[in-house]
Design a protein around this motif. Structure first.
Motif, PDB file in Angstrom:
ATOM      1  N   PRO A  54      21.658 -92.423   8.675  1.00  0.00           N
ATOM      2  CA  PRO A  54      20.813 -91.512   8.039  1.00  0.00           C
ATOM      3  C   PRO A  54      20.475 -90.210   8.913  1.00  0.00           C
ATOM      4  O   PRO A  54      20.715 -90.017   9.944  1.00  0.00           O
ATOM      5  N   TYR A  56      18.001 -87.800  11.036  1.00  0.00           N
ATOM      6  CA  TYR A  56      17.180 -88.184  12.052  1.00  0.00           C
ATOM      7  C   TYR A  56      16.150 -86.880  12.451  1.00  0.00           C
ATOM      8  O   TYR A  56      16.619 -85.716  12.548  1.00  0.00           O
ATOM      9  N   SER A  58      13.925 -89.256   9.202  1.00  0.00           N
ATOM     10  CA  SER A  58      14.314 -89.431   7.548  1.00  0.00           C
ATOM     11  C   SER A  58      13.967 -88.413   7.112  1.00  0.00           C
ATOM     12  O   SER A  58      12.816 -87.771   7.145  1.00  0.00           O
ATOM     13  N   ALA A  61      11.859 -89.630   1.087  1.00  0.00           N
ATOM     14  CA  ALA A  61      12.246 -90.968   0.284  1.00  0.00           C
ATOM     15  C   ALA A  61      13.273 -90.781  -0.619  1.00  0.00           C
ATOM     16  O   ALA A  61      13.924 -91.627  -0.685  1.00  0.00           O
ATOM     17  N   ALA A  64      16.550 -90.085   0.645  1.00  0.00           N
ATOM     18  CA  ALA A  64      17.065 -91.027   1.793  1.00  0.00           C
ATOM     19  C   ALA A  64      18.245 -91.593   1.814  1.00  0.00           C
ATOM     20  O   ALA A  64      18.969 -91.838   2.630  1.00  0.00           O
ATOM     21  N   SER A  67      21.766 -88.159   1.561  1.00  0.00           N
ATOM     22  CA  SER A  67      21.780 -87.269   2.538  1.00  0.00           C
ATOM     23  C   SER A  67      23.063 -86.710   3.017  1.00  0.00           C
ATOM     24  O   SER A  67      23.095 -85.676   3.745  1.00  0.00           O
ATOM     25  N   ALA A 191      18.375 -97.306   1.718  1.00  0.00           N
ATOM     26  CA  ALA A 191      17.745 -95.980   2.249  1.00  0.00           C
ATOM     27  C   ALA A 191      17.201 -96.104   3.825  1.00  0.00           C
ATOM     28  O   ALA A 191      15.914 -96.497   3.753  1.00  0.00           O
ATOM     29  N   LYS A 193      15.266 -96.295   7.125  1.00  0.00           N
ATOM     30  CA  LYS A 193      13.884 -95.248   7.428  1.00  0.00           C
ATOM     31  C   LYS A 193      14.229 -95.210   9.134  1.00  0.00           C
ATOM     32  O   LYS A 193      14.345 -96.085   9.638  1.00  0.00           O
ATOM     33  N   VAL A 194      13.905 -93.930   9.402  1.00  0.00           N
ATOM     34  CA  VAL A 194      13.883 -93.325  10.837  1.00  0.00           C
ATOM     35  C   VAL A 194      12.718 -92.819  11.273  1.00  0.00           C
ATOM     36  O   VAL A 194      12.217 -91.871  10.518  1.00  0.00           O
ATOM     37  N   HIS A 213      20.687 -97.060  13.438  1.00  0.00           N
ATOM     38  CA  HIS A 213      19.658 -97.732  12.733  1.00  0.00           C
ATOM     39  C   HIS A 213      20.351 -99.221  12.647  1.00  0.00           C
ATOM     40  O   HIS A 213      21.665 -99.420  12.556  1.00  0.00           O
ATOM     41  N   TYR A 322      13.410 -99.895   5.633  1.00  0.00           N
ATOM     42  CA  TYR A 322      13.847 -98.936   4.662  1.00  0.00           C
ATOM     43  C   TYR A 322      13.029 -98.492   3.600  1.00  0.00           C
ATOM     44  O   TYR A 322      11.959 -98.846   3.405  1.00  0.00           O
ATOM     45  N   HIS A 323      13.422 -97.182   3.039  1.00  0.00           N
ATOM     46  CA  HIS A 323      12.481 -96.592   2.236  1.00  0.00           C
ATOM     47  C   HIS A 323      12.859 -97.302   0.857  1.00  0.00           C
ATOM     48  O   HIS A 323      14.003 -97.604   0.353  1.00  0.00           O
TER      49      HIS A 323
END
Length: 486
Positions: A54, A56, A58, A61, A64, A67, A191, A193-194, A213, A322-323
């Motif tokens: 993903p 960096y 994120s 949302a 996500a 990308s 998706a 999440k970062v 991730h 995750y989103h």
């Protein structure tokens, strides 16, 4: 919603989608399942390929899960990764909710199946269930749902199916179909999440293969004798720490005292629980583009909230979740809206939860849009089947939902009681109660029709649940901890 919804789209062929489609068919409805992977199984479908990393940190949302914008046909493997990203399943993944709690009414596990099994056993169970219920035959594989919209009383579902031409070039075939109702069963694990921790993006840019991730974690084989920093204190971080334990040197698990953190007593002996990371520091000798040797540690430190610094880290794995995102329903998704200001229409805001769902299933403004598989911390397979049963009874016209005003009042009361965030969908310690509430909603109508009422959890299930509670109390020092959502 009194008329029968005969033609239903189901998005996803994990356990949620398979049980939903199976029960829709049992009630005489036509269902079409759209699955962007090449087989059923959802997150239990192991794929040795690693998904694309993903952004960096994120992105918003709603973006996500999308990308990357490489053009169709430019790179076959990249386009396949974009179309159907591999899920988070890693080689050693097992269930930690026993199979006796997961067995649905649609299919039995093979005789002799143990309570805790490898991912391929659960994948096989889902695929076998799809086959014996006829769901496999009505599933369009390698087909991504791109957009869902309401028009003229129908739902318009736009899809793209991936295929190769004679020259081997990857192509997308688009299609538009109309449905009376839509069941969203696409899961939560797409998706990644970062966090926005200072310096993390710099580390990723400088040492891209050393910061990843957890969705991309596959096997511990490549990590012999290395030092790890795992970010997160919940199930994924603990699972990965336990798998890395026998081959790693030192493991640090960073946490923030979250509500769903797992006790550190479950970590391997060579793992240490530490506080929150507040920064990924710059190297003393400055940033260098020279690649690291496999045995080299990252030449920089990590600063913890207490001020302590960690050094000699070889790999950082972000077990940061995750989103929640619905890219195919953009008109019901608003990144700019606070969760507290979601109003009566939006389904997703910041990606932490769903809004405006009755019983975590029916979109209050239009219950022909339904969801199966939203709740967390539950025996997923069976819980989602109960949701699927209720959806099928309602969409087939055998049961009625409360009026919109009543559903709205119940939802608003739940918001006041539970607040916002991931915990809004938690069924920890009240799974049976939730199922009883669901079935009570439809059984009164079924009884009036002279139709057999839906049965709740079986005695076998309750016995297995009681055993699980005792086991969890032993593991968590007297208080049952969160159960795996996978």
């Amino acid at each position: 919603m009194s008329s029968i919804k005969k033609n239903v789209a189901v998005i996803g062929a994990g356990i949620s989608g398979v049980t939903a489609a199976a029960h829709l068919r049992k009630e005489g409805l036509d269902a079409t399942v759209f699955e962007r992977s090449s087989a059923a199984g959802g997150i239990w479908l192991y794929d040795s390929r690693k998904p694309l990393e993903p952004a960096y940190p994120s992105v918003l949302a709603s973006k996500a899960g999308s990308s990357y914008t490489k053009g169709v046909g430019e790179d076959l493997q990249l386009e396949k990764l974009l179309h159907a990203p591999p899920g988070p399943c890693y080689i050693g993944l097992k269930n930690n909710v026993g199979t006796r709690l997961l067995e649905t009414t649609l299919n039995q596990f093979p005789a002799g199946t143990e309570d805790f099994v490898t991912h391929d056993v659960l994948k096989d169970y889902i695929q076998d269930t799809a086959a014996i219920t006829g769901v496999h035959e009505i599933t369009q594989y390698e087909t991504e749902v791109k957009h869902v919209s309401r028009k003229g009383g129908n739902w318009i579902v736009e899809t793209a199916t991936l295929h190769s031409d004679e020259a081997g070039r990857i192509m997308q075939k688009t299609s538009h179909s109309e449905f009376d109702a839509v069941v969203v069963a696409s899961g939560h694990y797409h998706a990644a999440k970062v966090p926005k921790t200072p310096g993390l993006a710099d580390w990723k840019r400088t040492w891209p293969d050393r910061v990843n991730h957890s969705k991309g974690y596959r096997t511990p084989k490549e990590y012999q004798g290395k030092n790890f920093l795992l970010i997160g204190g919940s199930v994924s971080a603990t699972d990965i720490a336990r798998e890395l334990g026998p081959i790693a040197n030192n493991i640090y698990q960073s946490h923030r005292n979250g509500n769903f953190d797992i006790p550190p007593t479950l970590l391997p002996e060579n793992a240490t629980r530490v506080g929150e990371v507040v920064s990924y520091d710059a190297p003393i000798n400055g940033w260098s583009k020279e690649p690291l040797e496999a045995s080299d540690a990252i030449p920089a430190t990590v600063t913890l909230e207490c001020g302590e610094k960690l050094c000699d880290i070889h790999h950082v794995i972000l077990c940061t979740g995750y989103h929640i995102t619905l890219p195919f329903l953009p008109h019901l998704h608003s990144d700019a809206t606070l969760v507290s200001a979601a109003g009566d229409e939006l389904l997703v805001t910041d990606g932490s939860q769903f809004h405006n769902l009755h019983k975590d299933i029916f979109y209050i403004n239009d219950p022909t849009l339904t969801f199966v598989g939203v709740p967390f911390f539950t025996a997923t397979f069976t819980l989602f089947e109960f949701q699927a049963m209720v959806v099928a009874k309602v969409l087939s016209g055998q049961a009625k939902l409360p009026g919109e005003e009543a559903m709205r009042a119940e939802y608003d009361e739940r918001v006041r009681a539970k607040g916002f965030g991931k915990g809004f969908h938690s069924l920890k310690d009240r799974e049976s109660e939730y199922v009883d509430e669901l079935l009570a909603c439809v059984n009164k109508d079924l009884e009036k029709l002279g139709v057999k009422k839906l049965d709740g959890h079986s005695e076998k299930w309750h016995a297995a649940k009681a055993e699980q509670v005792i086991r969890m109390r032993g593991l968590f020092g007297g208080t049952p901890g969160p159960e795996k959502r996978l």
